[in-house]
Each structure stands twice: as C-alpha cells, then as structure tokens.
Design an enzyme around this catalytic site. Structure first.
Site, PDB file in Angstrom:
ATOM      1  CG  PHE A  10     -55.858   6.383 -35.235  1.00 44.55           C
ATOM      2  CD1 PHE A  10     -54.664   7.075 -35.110  1.00 44.55           C
ATOM      3  CD2 PHE A  10     -55.803   5.004 -35.476  1.00 44.55           C
ATOM      4  CE1 PHE A  10     -53.437   6.424 -35.236  1.00 44.55           C
ATOM      5  CE2 PHE A  10     -54.592   4.350 -35.588  1.00 44.55           C
ATOM      6  CZ  PHE A  10     -53.408   5.062 -35.488  1.00 44.55           C
ATOM      7  CB  ILE A  11     -56.624   5.922 -40.006  1.00 46.58           C
ATOM      8  CG1 ILE A  11     -56.352   4.779 -39.021  1.00 46.58           C
ATOM      9  CG2 ILE A  11     -55.760   5.745 -41.255  1.00 46.58           C
ATOM     10  CD1 ILE A  11     -56.685   3.399 -39.559  1.00 46.58           C
TER      11      ILE A  11
ATOM     12  CG  ASN B 159     -54.633  -4.536 -35.182  1.00 47.76           C
ATOM     13  OD1 ASN B 159     -54.914  -5.492 -35.894  1.00 47.76           O
ATOM     14  ND2 ASN B 159     -55.265  -4.284 -34.052  1.00 47.76           N
TER      15      ASN B 159
ATOM     16  CB  ALA C  86     -65.838   2.786 -39.820  1.00 42.46           C
TER      17      ALA C  86
ATOM     18  CE  LYS D  93     -60.264   0.913 -31.853  1.00 38.05           C
ATOM     19  NZ  LYS D  93     -60.181   1.715 -33.041  1.00 38.05           N
TER      20      LYS D  93
ATOM     21  CB  THR E  36     -71.634   4.188 -39.081  1.00 33.99           C
ATOM     22  OG1 THR E  36     -72.322   5.205 -38.373  1.00 33.99           O
ATOM     23  CG2 THR E  36     -70.365   4.765 -39.684  1.00 33.99           C
TER      24      THR E  36
ATOM     25  CE1 TYR F 118     -64.399  -1.906 -37.625  1.00 30.18           C
ATOM     26  CE2 TYR F 118     -62.903  -3.739 -37.247  1.00 30.18           C
ATOM     27  CZ  TYR F 118     -63.162  -2.504 -37.800  1.00 30.18           C
ATOM     28  OH  TYR F 118     -62.187  -1.876 -38.543  1.00 30.18           O
TER      29      TYR F 118
ATOM     30  CG  ASP G 164     -65.558  12.881 -38.207  1.00 26.16           C
ATOM     31  OD1 ASP G 164     -64.539  12.210 -38.419  1.00 26.16           O
ATOM     32  OD2 ASP G 164     -66.314  12.688 -37.221  1.00 26.16           O
TER      33      ASP G 164
ATOM     34  N   GLY H 293     -65.290 -14.360 -28.428  1.00 30.88           N
ATOM     35  CA  GLY H 293     -64.995 -14.576 -29.856  1.00 30.88           C
ATOM     36  C   GLY H 293     -63.684 -13.949 -30.299  1.00 30.88           C
TER      37      GLY H 293
ATOM     38  CB  THR I 177     -60.371  -4.016 -41.027  1.00 30.74           C
ATOM     39  OG1 THR I 177     -59.717  -4.859 -40.085  1.00 30.74           O
ATOM     40  CG2 THR I 177     -61.807  -4.514 -41.165  1.00 30.74           C
ATOM     41  CG  ASP I 178     -56.080  -7.349 -40.489  1.00 32.69           C
ATOM     42  OD1 ASP I 178     -56.953  -6.836 -39.758  1.00 32.69           O
ATOM     43  OD2 ASP I 178     -54.905  -7.560 -40.103  1.00 32.69           O
ATOM     44  CD  GLU I 179     -60.300  -6.410 -36.457  1.00 34.16           C
ATOM     45  OE1 GLU I 179     -61.350  -6.791 -35.893  1.00 34.16           O
ATOM     46  OE2 GLU I 179     -59.558  -5.533 -35.990  1.00 34.16           O
TER      47      GLU I 179
ATOM     48  CE  LYS J 252     -64.209  -1.064 -42.347  1.00 31.21           C
ATOM     49  NZ  LYS J 252     -64.259   0.398 -42.651  1.00 31.21           N
TER      50      LYS J 252
HETATM   51  P1  NAD Z   1     -61.795   6.022 -35.526  1.00 32.14           P
HETATM   52  O1  NAD Z   1     -62.845   5.336 -34.711  1.00 32.14           O
HETATM   53  O2  NAD Z   1     -60.600   6.606 -34.835  1.00 32.14           O
HETATM   54  O3  NAD Z   1     -62.449   7.211 -36.346  1.00 32.14           O
HETATM   55  C1  NAD Z   1     -63.662   7.085 -37.024  1.00 32.14           C
HETATM   56  C2  NAD Z   1     -64.124   8.480 -37.430  1.00 32.14           C
HETATM   57  O4  NAD Z   1     -65.354   8.328 -38.151  1.00 32.14           O
HETATM   58  C3  NAD Z   1     -64.417   9.397 -36.241  1.00 32.14           C
HETATM   59  O5  NAD Z   1     -63.873  10.676 -36.470  1.00 32.14           O
HETATM   60  C4  NAD Z   1     -65.940   9.450 -36.183  1.00 32.14           C
HETATM   61  O6  NAD Z   1     -66.439  10.671 -35.658  1.00 32.14           O
HETATM   62  C5  NAD Z   1     -66.292   9.261 -37.656  1.00 32.14           C
HETATM   63  N1  NAD Z   1     -67.641   8.709 -37.849  1.00 32.14           N
HETATM   64  C6  NAD Z   1     -68.181   7.617 -37.217  1.00 32.14           C
HETATM   65  N2  NAD Z   1     -69.444   7.427 -37.634  1.00 32.14           N
HETATM   66  C7  NAD Z   1     -69.692   8.392 -38.554  1.00 32.14           C
HETATM   67  C8  NAD Z   1     -70.814   8.711 -39.356  1.00 32.14           C
HETATM   68  N3  NAD Z   1     -71.944   7.997 -39.294  1.00 32.14           N
HETATM   69  N4  NAD Z   1     -70.733   9.768 -40.205  1.00 32.14           N
HETATM   70  C9  NAD Z   1     -69.591  10.502 -40.276  1.00 32.14           C
HETATM   71  N5  NAD Z   1     -68.508  10.261 -39.525  1.00 32.14           N
HETATM   72  C10 NAD Z   1     -68.557   9.215 -38.684  1.00 32.14           C
HETATM   73  O7  NAD Z   1     -61.362   4.976 -36.632  1.00 32.14           O
HETATM   74  P2  NAD Z   1     -59.933   4.711 -37.279  1.00 32.14           P
HETATM   75  O8  NAD Z   1     -59.166   3.815 -36.380  1.00 32.14           O
HETATM   76  O9  NAD Z   1     -59.353   6.003 -37.707  1.00 32.14           O
HETATM   77  O10 NAD Z   1     -60.355   3.850 -38.550  1.00 32.14           O
HETATM   78  C11 NAD Z   1     -60.613   4.483 -39.796  1.00 32.14           C
HETATM   79  C12 NAD Z   1     -61.001   3.426 -40.810  1.00 32.14           C
HETATM   80  O11 NAD Z   1     -59.945   2.472 -40.931  1.00 32.14           O
HETATM   81  C13 NAD Z   1     -62.249   2.630 -40.413  1.00 32.14           C
HETATM   82  O12 NAD Z   1     -63.012   2.427 -41.573  1.00 32.14           O
HETATM   83  C14 NAD Z   1     -61.696   1.324 -39.881  1.00 32.14           C
HETATM   84  O13 NAD Z   1     -62.601   0.269 -40.089  1.00 32.14           O
HETATM   85  C15 NAD Z   1     -60.449   1.164 -40.720  1.00 32.14           C
HETATM   86  N6  NAD Z   1     -59.385   0.376 -40.076  1.00 32.14           N
HETATM   87  C16 NAD Z   1     -58.833   0.783 -38.902  1.00 32.14           C
HETATM   88  C17 NAD Z   1     -57.803   0.047 -38.322  1.00 32.14           C
HETATM   89  C18 NAD Z   1     -57.130   0.486 -37.064  1.00 32.14           C
HETATM   90  O14 NAD Z   1     -56.177  -0.183 -36.623  1.00 32.14           O
HETATM   91  N7  NAD Z   1     -57.525   1.583 -36.431  1.00 32.14           N
HETATM   92  C19 NAD Z   1     -57.349  -1.128 -38.941  1.00 32.14           C
HETATM   93  C20 NAD Z   1     -57.967  -1.529 -40.137  1.00 32.14           C
HETATM   94  C21 NAD Z   1     -58.952  -0.759 -40.705  1.00 32.14           C
HETATM   95  P1  TYD Z   2     -57.556  -3.541 -30.304  1.00 33.29           P
HETATM   96  O1  TYD Z   2     -56.538  -2.459 -30.182  1.00 33.29           O
HETATM   97  O2  TYD Z   2     -58.893  -3.341 -29.677  1.00 33.29           O
HETATM   98  O3  TYD Z   2     -57.687  -3.880 -31.854  1.00 33.29           O
HETATM   99  P2  TYD Z   2     -58.429  -5.144 -32.596  1.00 33.29           P
HETATM  100  O4  TYD Z   2     -59.363  -5.775 -31.645  1.00 33.29           O
HETATM  101  O5  TYD Z   2     -59.143  -4.467 -33.721  1.00 33.29           O
HETATM  102  O6  TYD Z   2     -57.329  -6.041 -33.051  1.00 33.29           O
HETATM  103  O7  TYD Z   2     -56.936  -4.871 -29.688  1.00 33.29           O
HETATM  104  C1  TYD Z   2     -55.681  -5.354 -30.127  1.00 33.29           C
HETATM  105  C2  TYD Z   2     -55.416  -6.628 -29.394  1.00 33.29           C
HETATM  106  O8  TYD Z   2     -55.198  -6.316 -28.008  1.00 33.29           O
HETATM  107  C3  TYD Z   2     -56.577  -7.594 -29.395  1.00 33.29           C
HETATM  108  O9  TYD Z   2     -56.070  -8.931 -29.442  1.00 33.29           O
HETATM  109  C4  TYD Z   2     -57.294  -7.349 -28.090  1.00 33.29           C
HETATM  110  C5  TYD Z   2     -56.157  -6.963 -27.165  1.00 33.29           C
HETATM  111  N1  TYD Z   2     -56.484  -6.001 -26.095  1.00 33.29           N
HETATM  112  C6  TYD Z   2     -56.061  -6.260 -24.795  1.00 33.29           C
HETATM  113  O10 TYD Z   2     -55.447  -7.295 -24.500  1.00 33.29           O
HETATM  114  N2  TYD Z   2     -56.343  -5.341 -23.820  1.00 33.29           N
HETATM  115  C7  TYD Z   2     -57.035  -4.190 -24.101  1.00 33.29           C
HETATM  116  O11 TYD Z   2     -57.294  -3.373 -23.171  1.00 33.29           O
HETATM  117  C8  TYD Z   2     -57.445  -3.928 -25.451  1.00 33.29           C
HETATM  118  C9  TYD Z   2     -58.202  -2.686 -25.792  1.00 33.29           C
HETATM  119  C10 TYD Z   2     -57.129  -4.883 -26.410  1.00 33.29           C
END
Ligand code: NAD
Ligand code: TYD
Length: 333
Positions: free
Chosen positions: A11-12, A177, A81, A187, A98, A148, A33, A273, A122-124, A152
């Site tokens: 995604f990102i 997020n 990740a 998500k 990973t 998770y 990837d 949790g 992440t902020d988590e 991280k």
């Molecule tokens: P995502 O799950 O959409 O994408 C992860 C990508 O990593 C995928 O393309 C997957 O194929 C690749 N990948 C996984 N394991 C791998 C490995 N062992 N070797 C090579 N490639 C691998 O994740 P995202 O939401 O795009 O998040 C990207 C980064 O941002 C992550 O590090 C995540 O922790 C961080 N992040 C995401 C969010 C969010 O809201 N999505 C928020 C804070 C931080």
């Molecule tokens: P998510 O998108 O999984 O991100 P994160 O757990 O990393 O914050 O979840 C966002 C918030 O939404 C989280 O409080 C969990 C909640 N959630 C639901 O209520 N229903 C759902 O189906 C999902 C996936 C998440």
C-alpha cells in the site's frame, strides 16, 4: 539518486514509488518485494516499461540478494513488513521474521556499503493512549502491545543501534494510520468502503470508540521524502494526519458518502489487547522540515471513496484472491 524501496508493491510503498518517480524525473527505483498476500504489482502498472523502475521479486531476509541490491543504490527506503495487527495475533512468526530479521539483513548490507537508510515505522510502538493524554511524540517511551507493534519496535531499536554503534546514516519516521489508494481491504477504511460497495455490512470491533489519527497516504509519502533528503541523521520524526477520530465516526462518514444507513454496521467481538487511542504530535517535522498534512480527513475520505469506486476491478481481484496470478502475468516484468 537511485533508491532501493523495499515492500514497494504494498500500500504505502507503491504510493511512494508513484510519488517519487513523478517528482524526480532523473531518479530511479529498484523495488524489492516478496509479493506476500499484501504485494500487488498492479499497483505499479504504469511503470512496468519505464527504464527508471525495476522490480525484483525477493525476500528482504535473503542476505545475498539484499547485498547485491544495496551495493548498487544510493539509499534504502524500507517499507517491507508484515503490517496487519489482526494477522499478527493469529500468527506472529512471519512478523518477527520479516520485521525484525528482514530489517537486520538490510541494515547489515547498508553497513557494509555505508548507505543511507530510512526506516518507515509506526506510532503503534508507543502503545495505547488514554483519552486525555498528550499525543505521542519523538520522546514518548516505547510500549508496544501487539506482536506487530513489538516487531516494529524491535526494528526501530536495531536501526538506532546501527546509528550509535556503526555510525550508519539512518532516519526513522513513525506515522499514524494511513489511508488512500491501493489500501489493502483488510484494514478498516478500505474494508468498510468495499463492503459497502458490495452491499455487505462493516464489522466494527467492540464499542467502535477506539481512536486513530488518520493520515492521507500522499501526505505521508511527502513526509518520507523530506526526511530522506533533509532529515537530520540519527533522528526520528513522528508523522501524523491531524485526523483523530473514533472508528465509529469514520464508519458513519463512509456510510453517508456511500448513501447507506446504520443497518450496514455490524458490531463484532473486540480485538484482543485492542489499543484504545493513537495520536501523533508532529511539531518536530513541522518545525524542522516545514511539513504538515495538506489534505483534511473529509477531503481525503472523499478522494479515497472515489478511488475505490473508480477502481472496482482492482479491489474485486484482491478480494476474490485472483490478483496475484493476474498481476504477475500482466505486470511482472
Ligand atoms: P502492506 O502490508 O500493504 O505492504 C507490505 C509490502 O511488503 C507488501 O508488498 C509485501 O509483499 C512486502 N513484504 C512483506 N514481507 C516481505 C519480505 N519478507 N520481503 C520483501 N517484501 C516483503 O504494508 P503498508 O501498509 O504499505 O505498510 C508499509 C510500512 O509502513 C510497514 O513497514 C508498516 O509497518 C508501516 N506503517 C504502515 C501504516 C499503515 O497505516 N498502513 C501505519 C504506520 C506504519
Ligand atoms: P486497522 O485498519 O486494522 O489498523 P490498526 O489496527 O493498525 O490501527 O484498524 C483500525 C481500527 O479499526 C482499529 O481500532 C481496529 C478497528 N477495526 C474495526 O473496527 N473493524 C475492522 O474490520 C477492522 C479491520 C478494524
């Protein structure tokens, strides 16, 4: 500049590659990837035949491969990740492999060649906030609570250790997020939008009053790029969206945008949790680098809904599980 982006089919990462190649016509990207369930080459279809973009299918834990790729680039922007909290509860092993070992492998190669390393986190890692507590910032102690966030947090500590011990030129960003185009529909936001477009209900965990701070993904990409180019080496930057809302607010907003009513909500058992609140104070990146979010949550949600409406085939392939075979065949060059 030639950068190695890890996890660029996710995604990102894919949003970042679009941003980077459009913004810097002289720069090039190698995308490493593994194409796990979250990787989708269709996200990058427009770059398939572009000389400035190269895709390499491989694991960030593969030391020999990582060594070759790191040797030929100027900087690493590390996204790869396992990223979904619910999956980490069901099966934590891949998260440790990973997120911890994979990051270690990249750091070793970066150390060998002295390469610039930006780590996307992440902020988590900071744990869960009470309603009235101040938002997380760069001084907040780590208190991860899910497999998770613990993985991280471990990777963040390793990155900092490579700065202090070996002088590796690193930066870290901890963001809230994200949401926007190419968001994998497991998500909350993309799951809710696509379920509503399919006439299904939206599962809301527990009482739905947990709070997240939503960040539109193009704003996040801009922040990463700024930190990569202008951030102080060894420093961490918190990146937030000015978008603190309860989950139920988000779901109700999406219901309205898609012409649905509350009967499309299904309250389900809470996540074990479940962190109650995340929020980010982004004063440091604003003061030092002049960054702040440019898109309001309302605008970003409208744009995101419009994107999912216009890209029905993309998410239908993802939800039906046919996307990987399809995208490898079409775009796996
Ligand atoms: P995502 O799950 O959409 O994408 C992860 C990508 O990593 C995928 O393309 C997957 O194929 C690749 N990948 C996984 N394991 C791998 C490995 N062992 N070797 C090579 N490639 C691998 O994740 P995202 O939401 O795009 O998040 C990207 C980064 O941002 C992550 O590090 C995540 O922790 C961080 N992040 C995401 C969010 C969010 O809201 N999505 C928020 C804070 C931080
Ligand atoms: P998510 O998108 O999984 O991100 P994160 O757990 O990393 O914050 O979840 C966002 C918030 O939404 C989280 O409080 C969990 C909640 N959630 C639901 O209520 N229903 C759902 O189906 C999902 C996936 C998440």
């Amino acid at each position: 500049m030639k950068i190695l982006v890890t996890g660029g089919a996710g995604f990102i990462g894919s949003n970042f590659i679009h941003f980077f190649l459009r913004r810097y016509p002289d720069d090039t990207v190698i995308n490493l990837d593994a194409l796990t369930y979250a990787g989708n080459l269709e996200n990058l279809r427009e770059w398939r035949d572009d000389k400035r973009y190269r895709f390499v299918k491989g694991d960030i834990g593969d030391m020999a491969l990582v060594d070759l790729l790191v040797a030929e680039c100027d900087a690493i922007v590390h996204f790869a990740a396992e990223s979904h909290v619910d999956r980490s509860i069901l099966g934590p092993e891949a998260f440790v492999r990973t997120n911890v070992f994979g990051t270690f492998t990249l750091l070793e190669a970066a150390r060998k060649y002295g390469k610039r390393f930006h780590h996307v986190s992440t902020d988590e890692v900071f744990g869960s906030l009470g309603r009235d507590e101040p938002a997380f910032d760069e001084t907040t102690p780590y208190d991860p609570r899910s497999p998770y966030s613990a993985s991280k947090a471990s990777s963040d500590h390793l990155v900092r250790a490579y700065f202090h011990t070996y002088g590796l030129p690193v930066t870290i960003s901890n963001c809230s997020n994200n949401y926007g185009p190419y968001h994998f529909p497991e998500k909350l936001i993309p799951l809710a939008i696509t379920n509503l477009l399919e006439g299904k209900k939206v599962p809301v965990y527990g009482d739905g009053r947990q709070i997240r701070d939503w960040l539109f993904v193009p704003d996040h990409c801009q922040a990463i790029d700024l930190v990569l180019r202008q951030g102080r080496i060894g420093e961490t930057y918190c990146v937030g969206g000015n978008g603190e809302r309860e989950n139920i607010w988000i779901v109700e907003k999406l219901l309205r945008l898609l012409g649905k009513d509350e009967s499309s909500i299904e309250y389900v058992t809470d996540r074990p949790g479940h962190d109650r609140r995340y929020a980010i104070d982004f004063a440091k990146i604003r003061t030092e680098l002049g960054w702040e979010p440019s898109v309001s949550l309302e605008e970003g949600l409208q744009e995101t809904v419009a994107w999912f409406q216009a890209n029905r085939e993309w998410w239908q392939r993802v939800k039906s599980g046919t996307y990987q075979e399809y995208s490898l065949k079409q775009y796996g060059k």
